[in-house]
Motif scaffolding. Structure first.
Motif, PDB file in Angstrom:
ATOM      1  N   THR B 345       0.960  -1.319  -0.093  1.00 32.88           N
ATOM      2  CA  THR B 345      -0.023  -0.015   0.010  1.00 32.88           C
ATOM      3  C   THR B 345       0.953   1.439  -0.082  1.00 32.88           C
ATOM      4  N   ASP B 348       2.138   3.210   3.303  1.00 35.41           N
ATOM      5  CA  ASP B 348       1.999   2.649   4.545  1.00 35.41           C
ATOM      6  C   ASP B 348       3.529   2.220   5.154  1.00 35.41           C
ATOM      7  N   MET B 416     -11.626   3.946  -0.798  1.00 37.19           N
ATOM      8  CA  MET B 416     -12.903   3.446  -0.306  1.00 37.19           C
ATOM      9  C   MET B 416     -12.516   1.859   0.571  1.00 37.19           C
ATOM     10  N   ASP B 417     -11.015   1.798   0.571  1.00 38.50           N
ATOM     11  CA  ASP B 417     -10.777   0.851   1.564  1.00 38.50           C
ATOM     12  C   ASP B 417     -10.812   1.169   3.018  1.00 38.50           C
ATOM     13  N   TYR B 418     -10.919   2.639   3.273  1.00 42.71           N
ATOM     14  CA  TYR B 418     -10.833   3.084   4.561  1.00 42.71           C
ATOM     15  C   TYR B 418     -11.761   4.345   4.545  1.00 42.71           C
ATOM     16  N   ARG B 425     -12.147   2.734  -4.688  1.00 43.84           N
ATOM     17  CA  ARG B 425     -11.016   2.399  -4.121  1.00 43.84           C
ATOM     18  C   ARG B 425      -9.752   2.852  -4.903  1.00 43.84           C
ATOM     19  N   ILE B 427      -6.230   1.986  -3.561  1.00 40.49           N
ATOM     20  CA  ILE B 427      -5.083   1.250  -3.246  1.00 40.49           C
ATOM     21  C   ILE B 427      -5.021  -0.229  -4.466  1.00 40.49           C
ATOM     22  N   PRO B 428      -5.991  -0.865  -4.510  1.00 44.25           N
ATOM     23  CA  PRO B 428      -5.886  -2.065  -5.176  1.00 44.25           C
ATOM     24  C   PRO B 428      -5.371  -1.426  -6.851  1.00 44.25           C
ATOM     25  N   LYS B 431      -1.610  -1.001  -6.545  1.00 39.58           N
ATOM     26  CA  LYS B 431      -1.014  -2.027  -6.329  1.00 39.58           C
ATOM     27  C   LYS B 431      -1.014  -2.737  -7.775  1.00 39.58           C
TER      28      LYS B 431
END
Lengths: 89, 556
Positions: B345, B348, B416-418, B425, B427-428, B431
């Motif tokens: 991520t 992070d 939208m992961d958090y 979203r 992050i995906p 990645k």
């Protein structure tokens, strides 16, 4: 023509953990989305939400949600980058 | 480092006690959520999709080893073992429990940190060039200015309820690394012809739903006039900024609707009044700030250790080529530690990684660390001779990714992961792109490329000023991703242009492959960057690559 009412659930966030929670048939809150009571009638949904919102010392920001929307799917499962939200439980 | 004086210490401790009491009253039911929400936001506490989120201020992105260790301790003790560094040089914890937040704030106060003014309609954490005090292209360290503004703006009684949030950034180098022109007020340290220090003042920049490049309102403001001038800008904004519509409440809209000249005249008139009653910043305040940012005592002994190590280690060579930047002291270098390991991520760091970074700062880096708005960590003062040792320790900790400024050095908001505001979203997507291009082994060949991803129109991921920006939205009940092209976050800021209709979640990666493939096909040679090619040829060839079917239809 009025839009057809999509069955909804009542969901909120727990006051202490902030975790997503769901109002059940029994009037209790569950952390599992599958336990959520399905509300098929707009009027009943609105009055049930109003009642739920009286319990402000338990949860924050209850709202009516379409359980099939992807946002609710993510809330029910947890973040996709780490498996330590609800997935881990 | 600036060290808290008694006033700072007491202020932060008092705020912790106050907020502890407010939390207790919320839990007991004495405060409703409507009453509590503005109080928790003033202390950086948000409620997100799965939990609360605590946003901790890292003033102008500067940390020492002890502070970084404490951030690691907090991650382990009260969170889930990691933290997320943000595009405003802050750190966010994603899993705090309401009844433990005051303890976290207490632990932060122990190392002179807090979460005050990381939310709400006030002057937010002042950001600065993450290479401040180190970079070869710098003529003045922006942090004394940023610290002065921190002291001036913290709990400022007049500017606690502005029409909307207010962000200030400062740069003192030839290259703008602080996205100064995307701030409500941006400050470039300048020298006039007489050699006196001052500021070029920029106002009305911002991203979000109405992206705007900040406009210069003062070519050269003498240094001593900074506070009365900013006070004048904020007084005018506080009075004239729109409070009727949240989406039009930022100063950028006031600049746009009023016109720069008219607004400047108002600011100038107010400035005359502010300046008349301003007695100057006393030396008792200025001197400790200046002293706090004096350069460290450098060790100028050189050795061939780095050259020797480079000759037998191609991985080290690759990392040195991408992650080091020129220091003002030739015996030193600036290390950017990538928090963008492929498949991880963006932004992070685990608590273990934070401790490694703290130790490296203490052992090799004059006890200094920086958080960059690009979500990486900087070790600003590393002796070149120590690089092989630093690199070896970073490698052990999974922190030696050699990708700074390259395709996989992606900015991504939590999405939208958090985030409760997100519409899709982020992050995906970040990645997937990093993993795919790593498989293709094309990253080095593609060269400098800034990809930035936001999960909603608020643009925390800075997508507008990316060479390739990605904006996640909802369209007909599914995630949809719009691509913008040609943005630039530097002093020559450009807001990127939308390429066309959005792509579904499973279409965005193939679209990126076509887009970048087209660049490789049409660039003049491998020294022409993506942005240069875009500027030379415009968006047509890139749109053709993104929307091949549309192109075929048009041709028919």
């Amino acid at each position: 023509m009025a839009r057809e009412f999509v069955p909804q659930i009542i969901t909120s966030n727990h006051l202490i953990e902030g975790d997503s929670i769901y109002l059940t048939e029994a009037g209790a809150w569950s952390r599992i989305a599958a336990d959520a009571m399905l509300l098929a009638n707009a009027e009943i949904a609105a009055t049930t939400l109003a009642t739920a919102n009286l319990q402000t010392d338990l949860h924050v920001g209850a709202y009516l949600a379409d359980a099939t929307h992807f946002r609710e799917t993510f809330r029910a499962v947890g973040p996709s980058n780490y498996f330590h939200g609800k997935q881990a439980v | 480092m600036y060290i808290y004086n008694d006033f700072d210490e007491e202020f932060v401790r008092n705020r912790v006690d106050q907020f502890r009491d407010q939390i207790n009253r919320r839990i007991s039911g004495a405060l409703t959520e409507d009453e509590f929400k503005p109080l928790r936001l003033m202390n950086g506490l948000y409620l997100q999709l799965h939990a609360y989120m605590l946003r901790v201020a890292v003033p102008y992105g500067t940390l020492n080893g002890r502070q970084m260790r404490q951030l690691a301790y907090i991650a382990d003790r009260w969170d889930k073992g990691y933290g997320h560094f943000t595009t405003r040089q802050n750190i966010q914890y994603n899993w705090p429990k309401l009844n433990e937040v005051a303890d976290i704030l207490e632990a932060l106060a122990d190392v002179e940190m807090h979460a005050i003014q990381t939310s709400g309609n006030c002057i937010r954490n002042v950001t600065a060039d993450h290479f401040a005090g180190a970079s070869a292209d710098e003529f003045e360290d922006p942090r004394p200015t940023a610290e002065l503004l921190r002291q001036w703006s913290t709990d400022h009684p007049e500017f606690t309820y502005l029409p909307r949030k207010f962000k200030i950034a400062v740069s003192g180098a030839a290259h703008d690394r602080a996205v100064v022109r995307a701030h409500d007020i941006g400050l470039y340290l300048r020298r006039n012809d007489a050699g006196e220090a001052g500021y070029e003042v920029v106002i009305g920049g911002g991203l979000g739903r109405t992206p705007m490049v900040g406009k210069t309102v003062q070519e050269f403001l003498p240094k001593a006039d900074l506070l009365p001038y900013l006070e004048a800008v904020l007084k005018v904004y506080n009075l004239k900024g729109r409070r009727d519509n949240k989406y039009k409440a930022r100063i950028k809209i006031l600049v746009q609707e009023t016109g720069l000249d008219v607004l400047k005249a108002r600011i100038d008139a107010q400035f005359v009044i502010c300046k008349a009653s301003f007695k100057g910043v006393p030396d008792s305040i200025l001197a400790p700030i200046e002293a706090a940012f004096a350069p460290p005592v450098f060790n100028n002994t050189r050795s061939a250790a780095l050259d020797d190590a480079l000759s037998n280690d191609p991985l080290l060579q690759s990392w040195v080529d991408t992650n080091l930047a020129a220091h003002k002291n030739p015996a030193y270098t600036i290390v950017t530690v990538s928090l963008k390991a492929v498949g991880q991520t963006p932004g992070d760091a685990s608590s273990d990684q934070m401790r490694v970074l703290a130790a490296l700062a203490e052992d090799f880096g004059h006890d200094e660390l920086r958080v960059s708005h690009e979500q990486n960590i900087i070790l600003p003062h590393i002796r070149r001779a120590d690089i092989p040792q630093v690199y070896a320790r970073l490698r052990e900790a999974g922190l030696a990714t050699a990708n700074i400024g390259l395709l996989s050095d992606i900015i991504a908001c939590p999405g939208m992961d958090y985030c409760a505001l997100a519409t899709a979203r982020s992050i995906p997507v970040a990645k997937e792109i990093a993993v795919r291009f790593n498989e293709l082994k094309l990253e080095q060949d593609i060269g400098p490329l800034k990809i930035k991803i936001s999960g909603c129109i608020n643009a925390c991921g800075h997508h507008h000023v990316a060479h390739i920006g990605i904006l996640g939205l909802e369209k007909k009940g599914v995630e949809s991703y719009q691509i913008t092209l040609g943005g630039d976050a530097t002093q020559n800021m450009v807001v990127g242009k939308r390429a066309g209709p959005g792509f579904a979640a499973d279409e965005i990666l193939p679209a990126m492959e076509r887009l970048i493939g087209a660049y490789l096909d049409i660039r003049e040679d491998n020294s022409e960057t993506f942005l240069d090619t875009f500027r030379r040829l415009g968006d047509a060839p890139f749109k053709a690559a993104l929307y091949p079917v549309e192109e075929a239809k048009n041709a028919a």
